[in-house]
Write a protein that holds these residues in place. Structure first.
Motif, short mmCIF file in Angstrom:
data_model
loop_
_atom_site.label_atom_id
_atom_site.label_comp_id
_atom_site.label_asym_id
_atom_site.label_seq_id
_atom_site.Cartn_x
_atom_site.Cartn_y
_atom_site.Cartn_z
N THR A 111 -52.86 -60.72 54.66
CA THR A 111 -51.56 -61.09 55.19
C THR A 111 -51.73 -62.04 56.37
O THR A 111 -52.85 -62.21 56.89
CB THR A 111 -50.80 -59.84 55.67
OG1 THR A 111 -51.52 -59.26 56.77
CG2 THR A 111 -50.65 -58.82 54.56
N TYR A 112 -50.61 -62.62 56.82
CA TYR A 112 -50.69 -63.50 57.99
C TYR A 112 -51.22 -62.72 59.19
O TYR A 112 -52.02 -63.24 59.97
CB TYR A 112 -49.31 -64.08 58.30
CG TYR A 112 -49.35 -65.04 59.46
CD1 TYR A 112 -49.75 -66.36 59.28
CD2 TYR A 112 -49.03 -64.62 60.75
CE1 TYR A 112 -49.84 -67.24 60.35
CE2 TYR A 112 -49.09 -65.50 61.83
CZ TYR A 112 -49.51 -66.80 61.61
OH TYR A 112 -49.59 -67.67 62.69
N LEU A 113 -50.79 -61.49 59.33
CA LEU A 113 -51.23 -60.67 60.46
C LEU A 113 -52.73 -60.41 60.42
O LEU A 113 -53.42 -60.55 61.44
CB LEU A 113 -50.48 -59.34 60.45
CG LEU A 113 -48.98 -59.42 60.75
CD1 LEU A 113 -48.27 -58.17 60.26
CD2 LEU A 113 -48.75 -59.62 62.23
N ASP A 135 -46.60 -61.12 67.54
CA ASP A 135 -45.74 -62.12 68.17
C ASP A 135 -45.85 -63.47 67.46
O ASP A 135 -44.85 -64.18 67.26
CB ASP A 135 -46.10 -62.29 69.65
CG ASP A 135 -45.67 -61.10 70.49
OD1 ASP A 135 -44.78 -60.34 70.03
OD2 ASP A 135 -46.23 -60.92 71.59
N GLU A 136 -47.06 -63.83 67.07
CA GLU A 136 -47.27 -65.11 66.38
C GLU A 136 -46.57 -65.10 65.02
O GLU A 136 -45.98 -66.12 64.61
CB GLU A 136 -48.76 -65.37 66.20
CG GLU A 136 -49.09 -66.65 65.45
CD GLU A 136 -48.59 -67.91 66.15
OE1 GLU A 136 -48.36 -68.91 65.45
OE2 GLU A 136 -48.42 -67.89 67.38
N ALA A 137 -46.62 -63.99 64.31
CA ALA A 137 -45.95 -63.89 63.01
C ALA A 137 -44.44 -64.06 63.18
O ALA A 137 -43.78 -64.74 62.38
CB ALA A 137 -46.26 -62.55 62.35
N ARG A 138 -43.89 -63.47 64.22
CA ARG A 138 -42.46 -63.62 64.47
C ARG A 138 -42.08 -65.07 64.75
O ARG A 138 -41.04 -65.55 64.32
CB ARG A 138 -42.05 -62.71 65.63
CG ARG A 138 -42.01 -61.24 65.23
CD ARG A 138 -41.74 -60.32 66.41
NE ARG A 138 -41.54 -58.93 65.96
CZ ARG A 138 -41.88 -57.85 66.66
NH1 ARG A 138 -42.44 -57.99 67.85
NH2 ARG A 138 -41.66 -56.65 66.16
N GLU A 139 -42.96 -65.78 65.44
CA GLU A 139 -42.70 -67.19 65.71
C GLU A 139 -42.77 -68.01 64.42
O GLU A 139 -41.98 -68.96 64.24
CB GLU A 139 -43.72 -67.73 66.72
CG GLU A 139 -43.61 -69.23 67.00
CD GLU A 139 -42.21 -69.67 67.43
OE1 GLU A 139 -41.84 -70.81 67.11
OE2 GLU A 139 -41.49 -68.87 68.07
N VAL A 140 -43.68 -67.67 63.52
CA VAL A 140 -43.75 -68.36 62.23
C VAL A 140 -42.45 -68.16 61.46
O VAL A 140 -41.92 -69.10 60.85
CB VAL A 140 -44.95 -67.85 61.40
CG1 VAL A 140 -44.86 -68.33 59.95
CG2 VAL A 140 -46.26 -68.32 62.02
N VAL A 141 -41.92 -66.96 61.48
CA VAL A 141 -40.65 -66.69 60.80
C VAL A 141 -39.55 -67.57 61.37
O VAL A 141 -38.77 -68.18 60.62
CB VAL A 141 -40.28 -65.20 60.93
CG1 VAL A 141 -38.86 -64.95 60.41
CG2 VAL A 141 -41.27 -64.32 60.17
N ARG A 142 -39.47 -67.66 62.69
CA ARG A 142 -38.44 -68.49 63.32
C ARG A 142 -38.62 -69.97 62.97
O ARG A 142 -37.65 -70.68 62.64
CB ARG A 142 -38.46 -68.31 64.84
CG ARG A 142 -37.94 -66.95 65.32
CD ARG A 142 -37.76 -66.94 66.83
NE ARG A 142 -39.05 -66.92 67.52
CZ ARG A 142 -39.68 -65.80 67.89
NH1 ARG A 142 -39.16 -64.62 67.63
NH2 ARG A 142 -40.84 -65.88 68.53
N ARG A 143 -39.87 -70.44 63.03
CA ARG A 143 -40.14 -71.86 62.80
C ARG A 143 -39.84 -72.28 61.37
O ARG A 143 -39.20 -73.32 61.13
CB ARG A 143 -41.60 -72.15 63.15
CG ARG A 143 -41.97 -73.63 63.09
CD ARG A 143 -43.32 -73.88 63.73
NE ARG A 143 -44.42 -73.18 63.06
CZ ARG A 143 -45.14 -72.22 63.62
NH1 ARG A 143 -44.88 -71.80 64.86
NH2 ARG A 143 -46.14 -71.65 62.96
N THR A 144 -40.28 -71.49 60.40
CA THR A 144 -40.05 -71.86 59.00
C THR A 144 -38.58 -71.70 58.62
O THR A 144 -38.08 -72.42 57.75
CB THR A 144 -40.94 -71.02 58.07
OG1 THR A 144 -40.80 -69.63 58.37
CG2 THR A 144 -42.40 -71.42 58.21
N THR A 145 -37.88 -70.80 59.27
CA THR A 145 -36.45 -70.67 59.03
C THR A 145 -35.72 -71.92 59.51
O THR A 145 -34.80 -72.43 58.84
CB THR A 145 -35.87 -69.43 59.74
OG1 THR A 145 -36.56 -68.26 59.26
CG2 THR A 145 -34.38 -69.27 59.45
#
Length: 342
Positions: A241-243, A301-311
């Motif tokens: 996974t990304y994590l 935290d980095e995974a959450r930022e990826v979610v925001r960025r790709t959204t």
């Protein structure tokens, strides 16, 4: 339209999709197979892909009625992927119920998946205006991409050198492909221009990336009652996974050794799961240790930022569509998916 209006329209599309699913559900000659197929399709779920398809159709000028057979087709195809994915992941549960291979058997589940693929195309071919097999071509490409993504996911389990870039390529196929196909099918059915249909497809792909990384997060920090799957299942299976990949690159000391152990699936037989697949106390303890390692190295935290960025990337594609309620609702849908807790 406001959020409450969006929710009502979502539920209306979902209800009509459920009715169409019952109409086109496979009627296998074997009672056992027929019941297992019904079980797979009646597991609930958010019905995101059919809603995305219908909204994409509406966003370029089409209507709900003309998209319902294709909506049923994409949902049936999605359920095929879930049934086979659960076999490959040795998953105990799906949507809060035993997975198909646990409720019946692996052989039954394989047959269910095969039947669902056929039923998906059968439903799609009921769609009026499928001239030249354009819709079938879109769905076929989505199916092939999903299978390629699953193959990469399986291959990654035996590799310790998987990169984040490779991970994104894999989820683009495994998760993004059907979301992209749903949006492209809807845009095509609605008579959208090539640039607008292409924008819808890219919207689906970016949304798929955000959706999968959020799913990776929920496997670690989700609520077991709401998630519908075993929390920490990806960790116990050593899934890339990304994590996990981010932690492998960032962790140090004991955390680094722990992550390496998970990637190598280095546990004594029966120490993390029983032979029947049930998570052991040792397995639950491992999940907690890995969750702590993820937090310490910043992977969560980095995974959450990826979610925001790709959204945000997904939402920019909607700027290429005409301003109308369906376009606005696609933006709302993206926001709902990436902030979901289940």
């Amino acid at each position: 339209m406001n959020r409450e209006s969006f929710r009502r329209h979502y539920e209306a599309i979902r209800t009509r999709t459920e009715r169409r699913l019952k109409k086109v559900a496979p009627g296998a000659a074997s009672p056992r197979l027929r019941e297992a197929c019904r079980y797979a399709l009646q597991g609930g779920g958010k019905r995101v892909r059919p809603v995305l398809l219908v909204l994409s159709c509406e966003a370029v000028g089409g209507g709900v009625a003309e998209a319902l057979d294709a909506a049923a087709a994409i949902e049936i195809m999605h359920n095929f992927t879930l049934v086979h994915d659960d076999i490959m992941d040795n998953a105990d549960a799906r949507r809060g119920r035993p997975s198909v291979h646990r409720a019946w058997s692996v052989n039954d589940a394989l047959l269910v998946g095969d039947v669902l693929v056929g039923a998906s195309f059968d439903a799609l071919l009921r769609t009026r205006g499928n001239a030249g097999g354009a819709l079938a071509g879109i769905l076929t490409r989505g199916l092939l991409d999903v299978c390629e993504g699953q193959a990469l996911d399986l291959e990654f389990e035996t590799r310790t050198d998987v990169t984040v870039r490779e991970y994104f390529r894999m989820i683009g196929k495994k998760t993004g492909a059907l979301l992209a196909a749903a949006a492209e099918l809807g845009g095509t059915l609605g008579g959208g221009s090539r640039p607008r249909v292409a924008a819808l497809r890219r919207f689906g792909l970016h949304l798929g990336t955000a959706f999968q990384v959020q799913d990776d997060l929920l496997d670690v920090v989700g609520d077991p009652a709401g998630f519908g799957k075993t929390i920490g299942g990806d960790i116990l299976e050593g899934k890339r996974t990304y994590l996990l990949l981010t932690a492998a690159a960032r962790a140090s000391g004991g955390d680094r050794a722990l992550i390496a152990r998970v990637m190598a699936h280095d546990g004594a037989p029966g120490s993390w799961r029983t032979a029947g697949g049930t998570v052991t106390p040792g397995g639950r303890a491992l999940v907690e240790e890995v969750r702590g390692a993820y937090e310490r190295c910043g992977a969560i935290d980095e995974a959450r930022e990826v979610v925001r960025r790709t959204t945000r990337r997904a939402l920019r594609e909607l700027d290429r569509l005409p301003r109308n309620p369906a376009r606005a609702m696609l933006g709302w849908l993206a926001d709902e998916l990436v902030h979901r807790a289940t």
